[in-house]
Design an enzyme around this catalytic site. Sequence first.
Site, PDB file in Angstrom:
ATOM      1  N   ASP A 222       0.835  -1.200   0.000  1.00 32.03           N
ATOM      2  CA  ASP A 222       0.000   0.000   0.000  1.00 32.03           C
ATOM      3  C   ASP A 222       0.867   1.246   0.000  1.00 32.03           C
ATOM      4  O   ASP A 222       1.939   1.267   0.603  1.00 32.03           O
ATOM      5  CB  ASP A 222      -0.905  -0.027   1.245  1.00 32.03           C
ATOM      6  CG  ASP A 222      -2.007   1.011   1.182  1.00 32.03           C
ATOM      7  OD1 ASP A 222      -2.382   1.420   0.065  1.00 32.03           O
ATOM      8  OD2 ASP A 222      -2.491   1.425   2.249  1.00 32.03           O
TER       9      ASP A 222
ATOM     10  N   ASN B  64     -10.256  -2.918  -6.878  1.00 34.14           N
ATOM     11  CA  ASN B  64      -9.416  -1.994  -7.652  1.00 34.14           C
ATOM     12  C   ASN B  64      -9.989  -1.657  -9.021  1.00 34.14           C
ATOM     13  O   ASN B  64      -9.572  -0.670  -9.639  1.00 34.14           O
ATOM     14  CB  ASN B  64      -8.005  -2.557  -7.812  1.00 34.14           C
ATOM     15  CG  ASN B  64      -7.175  -2.485  -6.551  1.00 34.14           C
ATOM     16  OD1 ASN B  64      -6.214  -3.229  -6.373  1.00 34.14           O
ATOM     17  ND2 ASN B  64      -7.534  -1.591  -5.637  1.00 34.14           N
TER      18      ASN B  64
END
Length: 250
Positions: free
Chosen positions: A27, A75
């Site tokens: 991340d 995503n």
Amino acid sequence: MNISADSLTTDCAQERNGPQHIAIIMDGNGRWAEERGLPRVEGHRRGAKAVRNAIEGAVKCGVGYLTIYAFSTENWNRSSAEVSDLMGLLRFYLQNEIKTLHKEKIRLKIIGDRSRLDADIQKMITTAEDKTADNERMTLIIALNYGARDELVNAFKIIAGSIEAGRLKSSDVTEQLITDHLYTARLPDPDMVIRTSGEKRVSNFLLWQIAYSELLFLDVFWPDFSEDHIQQAVNEYMSRNRRFGGRPGK
């Protein structure tokens, strides 16, 4: 990436009780780029290089399995331009890194729903997995179009279908049966989960498999992840008392 036996660090090389499976939620690519006034895709490019650091560090520390969360089912909600950039990076990785992984005796396995991926990517995945199938130095698992809830729903549908067809009874359903129907069947559960960027959540990642995993949250954006962070994770893992629900010291 060139990982020789001579390159093993002393701490890692002598460690025999460290984590055998580390999973990483990568991340912070976008924020890394934004802080530097760069387009988000540049963060993803630098993040792809950090994957090499993670692999090299894991091999040096004797980790047998490394799972990285590359693209989640959520995503797809990002902008079409960013998704296209990510798929382009995936194509580049599959075309250019597999030869190196194979040379270093690393097996590649992709987990997740491949059906939404473009046909050429699906073909490259199959080719890469077949090429590296017999490698035993380490297994690199890439979670791609992966979501843990989606994984569980898929497993339950398959099991329910077998019950409806009379191949199973409801009494046959056990934890092991569910485990055997997950994308990660025949893979050990992670001993430790690392998340970068300072965020402290698991984001629909391996929810079934990480029931007893150690969690480590690092205040570093993924593009800045280094081999030293793998060593840090191993040291942290070794300092913890894993009880699996038992009493301390038992």
